[in-house]
Structures are given as C-alpha cells and as structure tokens.
Design a protein around this motif. Structure first.
Motif, PDB file in Angstrom:
ATOM      1  N   LEU A 182      -6.314  65.625 117.674  1.00 58.71           N
ATOM      2  CA  LEU A 182      -7.621  65.632 118.318  1.00 58.71           C
ATOM      3  C   LEU A 182      -7.609  66.216 119.727  1.00 58.71           C
ATOM      4  CD1 LEU A 182      -7.958  63.479 115.951  1.00 58.71           C
ATOM      5  CD2 LEU A 182      -9.848  62.608 117.317  1.00 58.71           C
ATOM      6  N   ARG A 183      -6.450  66.548 120.239  1.00 61.17           N
ATOM      7  CA  ARG A 183      -6.366  67.202 121.540  1.00 61.17           C
ATOM      8  C   ARG A 183      -6.840  68.655 121.395  1.00 61.17           C
ATOM      9  NH1 ARG A 183      -2.820  68.781 119.609  1.00 61.17           N
ATOM     10  NH2 ARG A 183      -0.903  67.688 120.098  1.00 61.17           N
ATOM     11  N   THR A 184      -7.745  69.083 122.288  1.00 58.52           N
ATOM     12  CA  THR A 184      -8.420  70.368 122.160  1.00 58.52           C
ATOM     13  C   THR A 184      -7.839  71.405 123.119  1.00 58.52           C
ATOM     14  OG1 THR A 184     -10.084  69.880 123.852  1.00 58.52           O
ATOM     15  CG2 THR A 184     -10.556  69.145 121.592  1.00 58.52           C
ATOM     16  N   ALA A 185      -8.281  72.662 122.936  1.00 60.27           N
ATOM     17  CA  ALA A 185      -7.868  73.725 123.859  1.00 60.27           C
ATOM     18  C   ALA A 185      -8.332  73.416 125.277  1.00 60.27           C
ATOM     19  CB  ALA A 185      -8.426  75.065 123.389  1.00 60.27           C
ATOM     20  N   SER A 225       3.693  69.849 142.220  1.00 65.05           N
ATOM     21  CA  SER A 225       5.086  70.313 142.246  1.00 65.05           C
ATOM     22  C   SER A 225       5.986  69.438 141.390  1.00 65.05           C
ATOM     23  CB  SER A 225       5.608  70.319 143.692  1.00 65.05           C
ATOM     24  OG  SER A 225       5.533  69.008 144.252  1.00 65.05           O
ATOM     25  N   ALA A 226       5.393  68.527 140.615  1.00 63.47           N
ATOM     26  CA  ALA A 226       6.182  67.600 139.793  1.00 63.47           C
ATOM     27  C   ALA A 226       6.987  68.364 138.745  1.00 63.47           C
ATOM     28  CB  ALA A 226       5.269  66.598 139.113  1.00 63.47           C
ATOM     29  N   PRO A 227       8.184  67.865 138.389  1.00 62.24           N
ATOM     30  CA  PRO A 227       8.999  68.540 137.389  1.00 62.24           C
ATOM     31  C   PRO A 227       8.454  68.414 135.978  1.00 62.24           C
ATOM     32  CG  PRO A 227      10.029  66.479 138.025  1.00 62.24           C
ATOM     33  CD  PRO A 227       8.873  66.674 138.948  1.00 62.24           C
ATOM     34  N   ALA A 228       7.671  67.370 135.724  1.00 57.38           N
ATOM     35  CA  ALA A 228       7.155  67.128 134.370  1.00 57.38           C
ATOM     36  C   ALA A 228       5.868  66.326 134.443  1.00 57.38           C
ATOM     37  CB  ALA A 228       8.191  66.398 133.523  1.00 57.38           C
ATOM     38  N   GLN A 229       5.078  66.460 133.392  1.00 60.36           N
ATOM     39  CA  GLN A 229       3.785  65.759 133.312  1.00 60.36           C
ATOM     40  C   GLN A 229       3.573  65.257 131.890  1.00 60.36           C
ATOM     41  OE1 GLN A 229       0.123  67.476 135.212  1.00 60.36           O
ATOM     42  NE2 GLN A 229      -0.551  67.647 133.082  1.00 60.36           N
ATOM     43  N   ILE A 230       3.208  64.002 131.762  1.00 62.53           N
ATOM     44  CA  ILE A 230       3.032  63.349 130.468  1.00 62.53           C
ATOM     45  C   ILE A 230       1.573  62.950 130.298  1.00 62.53           C
ATOM     46  CG2 ILE A 230       3.622  61.258 129.167  1.00 62.53           C
ATOM     47  CD1 ILE A 230       6.410  61.426 130.494  1.00 62.53           C
ATOM     48  N   SER A 231       1.000  63.260 129.152  1.00 65.77           N
ATOM     49  CA  SER A 231      -0.390  62.881 128.903  1.00 65.77           C
ATOM     50  C   SER A 231      -0.500  61.373 128.698  1.00 65.77           C
ATOM     51  CB  SER A 231      -0.943  63.628 127.687  1.00 65.77           C
ATOM     52  OG  SER A 231      -0.163  63.374 126.537  1.00 65.77           O
ATOM     53  N   CYS A 232      -1.658  60.846 129.046  1.00 65.67           N
ATOM     54  CA  CYS A 232      -1.909  59.415 128.887  1.00 65.67           C
ATOM     55  C   CYS A 232      -3.396  59.202 128.705  1.00 65.67           C
ATOM     56  CB  CYS A 232      -1.393  58.628 130.096  1.00 65.67           C
ATOM     57  SG  CYS A 232      -2.289  58.982 131.630  1.00 65.67           S
ATOM     58  N   PHE A 233      -3.775  57.974 128.382  1.00 69.71           N
ATOM     59  CA  PHE A 233      -5.181  57.610 128.308  1.00 69.71           C
ATOM     60  C   PHE A 233      -5.361  56.229 128.915  1.00 69.71           C
ATOM     61  CE2 PHE A 233      -3.237  55.973 124.484  1.00 69.71           C
ATOM     62  CZ  PHE A 233      -3.808  54.721 124.307  1.00 69.71           C
ATOM     63  N   ARG A 234      -6.558  55.985 129.401  1.00 70.46           N
ATOM     64  CA  ARG A 234      -6.865  54.695 130.011  1.00 70.46           C
ATOM     65  C   ARG A 234      -7.162  53.663 128.929  1.00 70.46           C
ATOM     66  NH1 ARG A 234     -11.430  53.431 134.702  1.00 70.46           N
ATOM     67  NH2 ARG A 234     -11.252  51.150 134.596  1.00 70.46           N
ATOM     68  N   PHE A 235      -6.561  52.497 129.050  1.00 71.51           N
ATOM     69  CA  PHE A 235      -6.886  51.407 128.129  1.00 71.51           C
ATOM     70  C   PHE A 235      -8.355  51.036 128.275  1.00 71.51           C
ATOM     71  CE2 PHE A 235      -2.259  50.507 128.226  1.00 71.51           C
ATOM     72  CZ  PHE A 235      -2.029  50.319 126.873  1.00 71.51           C
ATOM     73  N   GLY A 236      -8.996  50.746 127.156  1.00 64.82           N
ATOM     74  CA  GLY A 236     -10.394  50.351 127.168  1.00 64.82           C
ATOM     75  C   GLY A 236     -10.552  48.883 126.846  1.00 64.82           C
ATOM     76  N   TRP A 237     -11.217  48.597 125.709  1.00 66.52           N
ATOM     77  CA  TRP A 237     -11.496  47.204 125.374  1.00 66.52           C
ATOM     78  C   TRP A 237     -10.246  46.420 125.012  1.00 66.52           C
ATOM     79  CZ3 TRP A 237     -10.360  45.325 120.512  1.00 66.52           C
ATOM     80  CH2 TRP A 237     -10.089  46.273 119.514  1.00 66.52           C
ATOM     81  N   ASP A 287      -9.098  62.021 127.521  1.00 65.70           N
ATOM     82  CA  ASP A 287      -9.941  61.134 126.732  1.00 65.70           C
ATOM     83  C   ASP A 287      -9.119  60.445 125.644  1.00 65.70           C
ATOM     84  OD1 ASP A 287     -12.842  60.434 125.810  1.00 65.70           O
ATOM     85  OD2 ASP A 287     -11.831  61.157 124.009  1.00 65.70           O
ATOM     86  N   TRP A 288      -9.451  59.196 125.354  1.00 63.62           N
ATOM     87  CA  TRP A 288      -8.634  58.427 124.408  1.00 63.62           C
ATOM     88  C   TRP A 288      -8.653  59.048 123.011  1.00 63.62           C
ATOM     89  CZ3 TRP A 288     -10.484  56.171 119.957  1.00 63.62           C
ATOM     90  CH2 TRP A 288     -11.867  56.002 119.847  1.00 63.62           C
ATOM     91  N   MET A 289      -9.761  59.675 122.622  1.00 62.68           N
ATOM     92  CA  MET A 289      -9.781  60.317 121.314  1.00 62.68           C
ATOM     93  C   MET A 289      -8.812  61.495 121.285  1.00 62.68           C
ATOM     94  SD  MET A 289     -13.673  60.427 119.902  1.00 62.68           S
ATOM     95  CE  MET A 289     -14.740  58.992 119.962  1.00 62.68           C
ATOM     96  N   SER A 290      -8.848  62.318 122.328  1.00 60.66           N
ATOM     97  CA  SER A 290      -7.948  63.462 122.403  1.00 60.66           C
ATOM     98  C   SER A 290      -6.489  63.028 122.389  1.00 60.66           C
ATOM     99  CB  SER A 290      -8.235  64.272 123.666  1.00 60.66           C
ATOM    100  OG  SER A 290      -9.533  64.818 123.646  1.00 60.66           O
TER     101      SER A 290
END
Length: 232
Positions: free
Chosen positions: A112-115, A129-141, A206-209
């Motif tokens: 579900l992650r889009t362009a 300038s970070a060496p790496a980046q990790i995707s995340c989502f905010r907890f909801g209910w 977004d949590w769906m993505s």
C-alpha cells in the motif's frame, strides 16, 4: 558512484501466508505494487527484485522490475531483511559494475506504500545527514501506553503502569517501525550491515501506506484498505 537502487525483497518461502509475495491483491501480484511504487517515484536508477524463486522472478519481470540473478544466500526465514538487502546490493554492484550511492529496501508484503510516499521519504532523507532512515507509522487507537501481558488467570502486568490511567490525548505519540521503505547511504549501510546504523532516523507515513501483510487477516484488511482508498 551512480544513483540509487531500489531492492524489493521477495523470497519464495513464507510460513504464515504461503506464496504471499505473488498472491493477488487489487488485481495484481502483491510484489507488483512495490515495483510500481519504486518505478513511478522516479527516485531510482535501478529497481531490482531480489528473490530465490524463479516463479517470483518471472512475475517481477512481467511487472517492470529487473531480476538479472537469483539471491545466492540470506534466503531463509532466519535471515534478516538487512542481510538479504546486503547480499542483493553486492550482487547488483558486481553485475552492473557500479556502486550505488543510496540503497532503498522495499518489502514486497507492504503493497500500500505509493510513489508519493516514496518521494516524500526520499525528500526527507536527502534533507538530512543521517546514515539511514526507517519508515514508521503513528500508533492510533491501539495505544501501546496501555499495553499489558496477561498471566494464566488473565491478570494484567502493565508495561507502563504510570500511564495506564491517563487519557490517550494526554500521552506523547508513539511510533512503530514499518518495512515499507528503508533508506541508507551505501557506505554506511555496508559498514554496519544494517539500516539500524548509529544515528539512523525514522520517518512517519500514513498507517495504511505502512501496512505489513504477514497472515490472512492482514491480507483481508489490506484488500479492504485498497477499496477504501480507491487504489487501482
């Protein structure tokens, strides 16, 4: 050193959801959504599917990915995704006789992650300038501040007892890592062998993505989200 490479991880074995990386979702094999997001983002010089499975390789090629070789190792359920990406990156660099400045790891079970999500993540990464980046989502209910383990009689042991009586709106936001899109600068990634390099950052989407599909209930939920978003 050339530009970036997107590596879509799609091994053949899956215990909880057999052949999940090529199961139909939204009228396409699952991995096709990741390939399309990487291609349509315009962020990468190469879009490679790394797999140990000839059938998956054929499906990936049909949907526009490059699969010039099969994965030689790190293809079992004990290998980490970073190990698999490292193997694929080194194979790719040897095959094309080049070095890529940035490596992006896409999990095929995050369809579900889009362009647009990819471009936003890449823009955030390039601004830092970070060496790496990790995707995340905010907890909801499902508020983890109220998390508890249960004993045999159903008695709770609260992980954060000091917050269990507080309202969710009074608590700080918490974020969960997602396999949707991990980015790293090549040399830092190879030096550490992981996207969890010292100084790595996290970038929300977004949590769906950010959704990972690991079992049948995840698959049903992802299909429902696609219908709700109108993905086609």
């Amino acid at each position: 050193m050339s530009g970036g490479i997107a590596i879509v991880l799609a091994r053949g074995g899956s215990v909880r959801l057999p052949r999940k990386n090529i199961l139909d979702i939204g009228g396409r094999p699952m991995l096709a959504w990741s390939v399309q997001a990487a291609l349509d983002s315009g962020c990468f010089e190469r879009v490679l599917v790394s797999t140990d499975d000839p059938e998956i390789a054929a499906v990936a090629r049909q949907h526009g990915a490059e699969v010039p070789f099969l994965r030689t190792s790190a293809a079992d359920d004990r290998s980490t995704s970073s190990e698999a990406t490292r193997v694929a990156l080194l194979q790719a660099e040897a095959h094309w006789n080049t070095r890529f400045a940035v490596v992006a790891q896409f999990m095929a079970n995050c369809p579900l992650r889009t362009a647009a999500d990819v471009r936003a993540a890449m823009n955030a990464f390039e601004s830092r300038s970070a060496p790496a980046q990790i995707s995340c989502f905010r907890f909801g209910w499902m508020n983890p501040w109220w998390a508890a383990t249960l004993d045999a009689n159903g008695g709770p042991q609260y992980l954060f007892p000091e917050t269990r009586m507080k309202r969710s709106q009074d608590l700080p936001a918490l974020y969960c890592p997602s396999g949707a899109l991990w980015l790293a600068r090549r040399n830092a990634f190879l030096e550490v062998g992981s996207f969890y390099a010292p100084g790595h950052v996290m970038e929300p989407m977004d949590w769906m993505s950010a959704m990972d599909i690991d079992d049948e209930s995840d698959l049903r939920m992802a299909r429902a989200c696609m219908l709700m978003r109108g993905d086609d």
